[in-house]
Design an enzyme around this catalytic site. Structure first.
Site, PDB file in Angstrom:
ATOM      1  N   TYR A  33       0.833  -1.204   0.000  1.00  0.00           N
ATOM      2  CA  TYR A  33       0.000   0.000   0.000  1.00  0.00           C
ATOM      3  C   TYR A  33       0.866   1.251   0.000  1.00  0.00           C
ATOM      4  O   TYR A  33       2.059   1.206   0.267  1.00  0.00           O
ATOM      5  CB  TYR A  33      -0.942   0.005   1.200  1.00  0.00           C
ATOM      6  CG  TYR A  33      -0.305   0.390   2.516  1.00  0.00           C
ATOM      7  CD1 TYR A  33      -0.485   1.657   3.056  1.00  0.00           C
ATOM      8  CD2 TYR A  33       0.484  -0.510   3.229  1.00  0.00           C
ATOM      9  CE1 TYR A  33       0.091   2.022   4.264  1.00  0.00           C
ATOM     10  CE2 TYR A  33       1.074  -0.165   4.439  1.00  0.00           C
ATOM     11  CZ  TYR A  33       0.869   1.109   4.957  1.00  0.00           C
ATOM     12  OH  TYR A  33       1.452   1.466   6.142  1.00  0.00           O
ATOM     13  N   LYS A 148       6.586  -2.037   1.908  1.00  0.00           N
ATOM     14  CA  LYS A 148       5.409  -1.426   2.533  1.00  0.00           C
ATOM     15  C   LYS A 148       4.196  -2.338   2.346  1.00  0.00           C
ATOM     16  O   LYS A 148       3.315  -2.086   1.519  1.00  0.00           O
ATOM     17  CB  LYS A 148       5.154  -0.033   1.962  1.00  0.00           C
ATOM     18  CG  LYS A 148       4.219   0.816   2.822  1.00  0.00           C
ATOM     19  CD  LYS A 148       4.188   2.246   2.324  1.00  0.00           C
ATOM     20  CE  LYS A 148       3.204   3.103   3.095  1.00  0.00           C
ATOM     21  NZ  LYS A 148       3.617   3.356   4.495  1.00  0.00           N
ATOM     22  N   GLU A 180      11.826   2.463  14.451  1.00  0.00           N
ATOM     23  CA  GLU A 180      10.950   3.531  13.964  1.00  0.00           C
ATOM     24  C   GLU A 180       9.681   3.550  14.797  1.00  0.00           C
ATOM     25  O   GLU A 180       9.476   2.729  15.684  1.00  0.00           O
ATOM     26  CB  GLU A 180      10.616   3.312  12.481  1.00  0.00           C
ATOM     27  CG  GLU A 180       9.990   1.971  12.175  1.00  0.00           C
ATOM     28  CD  GLU A 180       9.947   1.674  10.681  1.00  0.00           C
ATOM     29  OE1 GLU A 180      10.031   2.613   9.876  1.00  0.00           O
ATOM     30  OE2 GLU A 180       9.817   0.488  10.337  1.00  0.00           O
ATOM     31  N   LEU A 204      11.064   1.198   7.244  1.00  0.00           N
ATOM     32  CA  LEU A 204      10.470   1.624   5.985  1.00  0.00           C
ATOM     33  C   LEU A 204      11.283   2.785   5.419  1.00  0.00           C
ATOM     34  O   LEU A 204      11.678   3.692   6.156  1.00  0.00           O
ATOM     35  CB  LEU A 204       9.023   2.065   6.209  1.00  0.00           C
ATOM     36  CG  LEU A 204       8.280   2.492   4.944  1.00  0.00           C
ATOM     37  CD1 LEU A 204       8.039   1.297   4.021  1.00  0.00           C
ATOM     38  CD2 LEU A 204       6.961   3.153   5.294  1.00  0.00           C
TER      39      LEU A 204
END
Length: 284
Positions: A33, A148, A180, A204
């Site tokens: 996505y 992702k 993260e 990411l």
């Protein structure tokens, strides 16, 4: 009012949008996505999102059902049809529908879905003035966080852990180092240096991250891309996160401890200002 959404080549009212129960995104989280912000009716960092989408698909050996130009037109049409001035366009592509089998199907056609979310005040969020509170949690995700994918259960659990603790988000920690946030890249500022985790499979590769670091360097700010510990974070002068929907958002508290003066710092403020200004100039 019902939104117009895009499903496999058709623009339909949201109540008429349907995807097969055999879709591998539903059965295996076998999908990817992207989320693109909309400001002043224009798409922010669209090219970066399109490039990362193709990388994610390639890493999973998944076909892209649309060209970049077609994807841009779909985004624009949804923004127009839903009268989005400030908000988000969500895009998801899965491997498609097939009888349930762990092996990838050879003949499935990808499923592609897009929808919008109106977010008035996105650029002028009160949180940007107040700052976020985060907690630290163990990073228990899979090893390919650079792709992702729609495998977002643990980040969702992390959000709920933060909510239960009276915080806004969680920073994940692995082998003693911050990876993260649950839906954002994490940064600290020490002295005149911005520190954020280096790229790798552990995080990411944020589109907003790339833009913000570019703008920081152009503004003669010092940047170090390296892992940092939670202990370093607690001793930092500032902290902040970046994401497509939060842009640059200051962090003022970690695990109940104030960061710096316990208020948004000047570096995060300046980077948010630069990012919004420069991104709007290039918005499509």
């Amino acid at each position: 009012m019902s939104r117009t959404v895009y499903v496999n080549g058709n623009y339909v009212p949201e109540e008429d949008a349907k995807v097969s129960v055999f879709d591998r995104g539903f059965l295996f989280a076998d999908g990817v996505y992207e989320v693109t912000s909309v400001l002043q009716g224009k798409l922010i960092d669209f090219d970066g999102h399109a490039v990362r989408l193709q990388r994610s698909l390639s890493e999973l050996d998944m076909k892209n059902p649309v060209t970049k130009d077609e994807l841009l037109e779909i985004h624009r049409e949804l923004v127009r049809a839903n009268d989005i001035d400030e908000g988000l366009v969500y895009l998801q592509i899965t491997r498609g529908a097939a009888d349930r089998d762990f092996a990838f199907p050879e003949d499935a056609e990808p499923t592609i879905v897009l929808f919008t979310q109106a977010k008035p005040g996105l650029a002028d969020s009160p949180k940007a003035k107040q700052g976020m509170k985060v907690i630290s949690i163990e990073d228990q995700r899979w090893g390919r966080r650079d792709i992702k994918t729609v495998q977002l259960l643990y980040p969702s659990m992390g959000k709920m852990m933060a909510k239960a603790a009276g915080a806004d988000d969680a920073w994940m920690v692995e082998d003693g180092f911050v990876t993260e946030g649950t839906s954002n890249n994490a940064y600290i500022v020490k002295g005149n240096t911005i520190i954020t985790r280096h790229l790798g499979n552990e995080i990411l590769h944020g589109i907003t991250r790339a833009a913000v670091l570019k703008f920081a360097r152009e503004a003669q700010m010092k940047v170090e891309e390296r892992a940092f510990t939670m202990e370093e974070a607690l001793q930092a002068d500032e902290a902040f996160v970046t994401s497509a929907s939060a842009f640059v958002m200051p962090v003022v508290e970690i695990d109940g401890n104030p960061i710096g003066k316990g208020a948004p710092g000047s570096v995060a403020y300046r980077l948010r200002e630069i990012y919004l200004d420069e991104s709007l100039k290039k918005a499509v």
